[in-house]
Motif scaffolding. Sequence first.
Motif, PDB file in Angstrom:
ATOM      1  N   LEU A   1       0.824  -1.211   0.000  1.00  0.00           N
ATOM      2  CA  LEU A   1       0.000   0.000   0.000  1.00  0.00           C
ATOM      3  C   LEU A   1       0.856   1.259   0.000  1.00  0.00           C
ATOM      4  O   LEU A   1       1.979   1.260   0.496  1.00  0.00           O
ATOM      5  CB  LEU A   1      -0.884   0.021   1.251  1.00  0.00           C
ATOM      6  N   TYR A   2       0.287   2.307  -0.542  1.00  0.00           N
ATOM      7  CA  TYR A   2       0.948   3.607  -0.567  1.00  0.00           C
ATOM      8  C   TYR A   2      -0.120   4.651  -0.241  1.00  0.00           C
ATOM      9  O   TYR A   2      -0.993   4.934  -1.056  1.00  0.00           O
ATOM     10  CB  TYR A   2       1.539   3.839  -1.963  1.00  0.00           C
ATOM     11  N   MET A   3      -0.037   5.204   0.998  1.00  0.00           N
ATOM     12  CA  MET A   3      -1.043   6.167   1.439  1.00  0.00           C
ATOM     13  C   MET A   3      -0.811   7.492   0.703  1.00  0.00           C
ATOM     14  O   MET A   3       0.194   8.163   0.941  1.00  0.00           O
ATOM     15  CB  MET A   3      -0.892   6.350   2.958  1.00  0.00           C
TER      16      MET A   3
ATOM     17  N   LYS B   1       7.578   2.944  -5.178  1.00  0.00           N
ATOM     18  CA  LYS B   1       7.933   3.625  -6.417  1.00  0.00           C
ATOM     19  C   LYS B   1       6.669   4.115  -7.100  1.00  0.00           C
ATOM     20  O   LYS B   1       5.711   3.358  -7.239  1.00  0.00           O
ATOM     21  CB  LYS B   1       8.592   2.575  -7.308  1.00  0.00           C
ATOM     22  N   SER B   2       6.649   5.376  -7.521  1.00  0.00           N
ATOM     23  CA  SER B   2       5.498   5.798  -8.328  1.00  0.00           C
ATOM     24  C   SER B   2       5.942   5.857  -9.786  1.00  0.00           C
ATOM     25  O   SER B   2       7.119   6.052 -10.083  1.00  0.00           O
ATOM     26  CB  SER B   2       4.920   7.118  -7.843  1.00  0.00           C
ATOM     27  N   PRO B   3       4.985   5.666 -10.711  1.00  0.00           N
ATOM     28  CA  PRO B   3       5.359   5.529 -12.127  1.00  0.00           C
ATOM     29  C   PRO B   3       5.775   6.852 -12.758  1.00  0.00           C
ATOM     30  O   PRO B   3       5.451   7.932 -12.245  1.00  0.00           O
ATOM     31  CB  PRO B   3       4.070   5.016 -12.768  1.00  0.00           C
TER      32      PRO B   3
ATOM     33  N   LEU C   1       5.323  22.072  -6.266  1.00  0.00           N
ATOM     34  CA  LEU C   1       6.379  22.240  -5.255  1.00  0.00           C
ATOM     35  C   LEU C   1       6.243  21.063  -4.313  1.00  0.00           C
ATOM     36  O   LEU C   1       5.180  20.879  -3.700  1.00  0.00           O
ATOM     37  CB  LEU C   1       6.187  23.544  -4.490  1.00  0.00           C
ATOM     38  N   TYR C   2       7.279  20.267  -4.210  1.00  0.00           N
ATOM     39  CA  TYR C   2       7.210  18.992  -3.496  1.00  0.00           C
ATOM     40  C   TYR C   2       8.109  19.082  -2.263  1.00  0.00           C
ATOM     41  O   TYR C   2       9.327  19.230  -2.373  1.00  0.00           O
ATOM     42  CB  TYR C   2       7.675  17.892  -4.449  1.00  0.00           C
ATOM     43  N   ALA C   3       7.478  19.003  -1.075  1.00  0.00           N
ATOM     44  CA  ALA C   3       8.219  19.219   0.177  1.00  0.00           C
ATOM     45  C   ALA C   3       8.493  17.890   0.865  1.00  0.00           C
ATOM     46  O   ALA C   3       7.567  17.101   1.107  1.00  0.00           O
ATOM     47  CB  ALA C   3       7.385  20.115   1.095  1.00  0.00           C
TER      48      ALA C   3
HETATM   49  O1  LIG Z   1       6.016  10.979  -4.282  1.00  0.00           O
HETATM   50  C1  LIG Z   1       5.574  10.285  -5.169  1.00  0.00           C
HETATM   51  O2  LIG Z   1       5.535   9.056  -5.086  1.00  0.00           O
HETATM   52  C2  LIG Z   1       5.056  10.897  -6.419  1.00  0.00           C
HETATM   53  C3  LIG Z   1       4.919  12.374  -6.332  1.00  0.00           C
HETATM   54  C4  LIG Z   1       4.422  12.956  -7.598  1.00  0.00           C
HETATM   55  O3  LIG Z   1       4.402  12.321  -8.593  1.00  0.00           O
HETATM   56  C5  LIG Z   1       3.957  14.310  -7.662  1.00  0.00           C
HETATM   57  O4  LIG Z   1       4.093  15.071  -6.702  1.00  0.00           O
HETATM   58  O5  LIG Z   1       3.418  14.681  -8.730  1.00  0.00           O
END
Ligand SMILES: O=C(O)CCC(=O)C(=O)O
Length: 259
Positions: A96-98, A137-139, A148-150
């Motif tokens: 699972l991936y929350m 892992k995400s595709p 913006l990814y923190a």
């Molecule tokens: O962290 C991830 O698994 C994917 C994040 C992502 O694809 C996104 O922020 O668009």
Amino acid sequence: MEPMAIPRITPPSAEEFAARYVRGSQPVIVRGAIDAWPAMERWSGDYFRRRFGNREVPALQARGGALYDTQSGAHYGTVRVAEYVDALDAQTRSELYMAFRVQDVMPELLDDIVPPPYCGAAPWRSTKLWFAGPDTKSPLHRDLPHNLYAQIIGRKRFLLLDRRRTRMVHRHSFLSRVPNCSPVDAESPDLDRFPRFRDAPLLLADLQRGDLLYIPSLWWHQARSVGTSVSVNLFWAHGPMAALAKAAELFLRVRKIKL
Ligand SMILES: O=C(O)CCC(=O)C(=O)O
């Protein structure tokens, strides 16, 4: 070809960020921009268990190792937060991936996040939480809005590819249930099946706790958690892109596609 590291910089002004990175469509890692977020101090597995333990929330679910297929789209199930965190603490292997939209599922978390000046007064925003066990892992995929990814807990490894290289990713059909995804695994591409990916000029972001990664609109990206990892992102769009982002949401809702 070895991926090239994305530069890590100290927080620029909002004007410099907009001119150099957003208008220039250049990814960058900003270090020091989220240090004062309450999330940096508060968030831990225990915090999620105490505050939201009994809540049933969406989680992506790997089937045969894949989080989606082209017929049914992303595989979503649900999980009770306490069960999920307990399993990660016990190092039980989880499929699972929350991952979910914060506004819809845990709006309380928005109090722990301070949108950086780089999003400005964007009329369209959306925030997603990514709470992953080791090696999740995400595709390879792309999103229309800026991102913006923190990185709040742990580490995450991203590979990015310029939107102008879209030809290389053999992307799925627009009419499939994963219109924004590519079947290529950027970490170990099968070049017999996906020959156009050869020599793709990938960029690497090895995110540490406290990093903020900017992923420009429509850049391809793929992520993997190194250990347990908790991240939150801010998608934003303004001008014509905001109208398009709203139209894309409607398109997905009508086709019952969850990404
Ligand atoms: O962290 C991830 O698994 C994917 C994040 C992502 O694809 C996104 O922020 O668009």
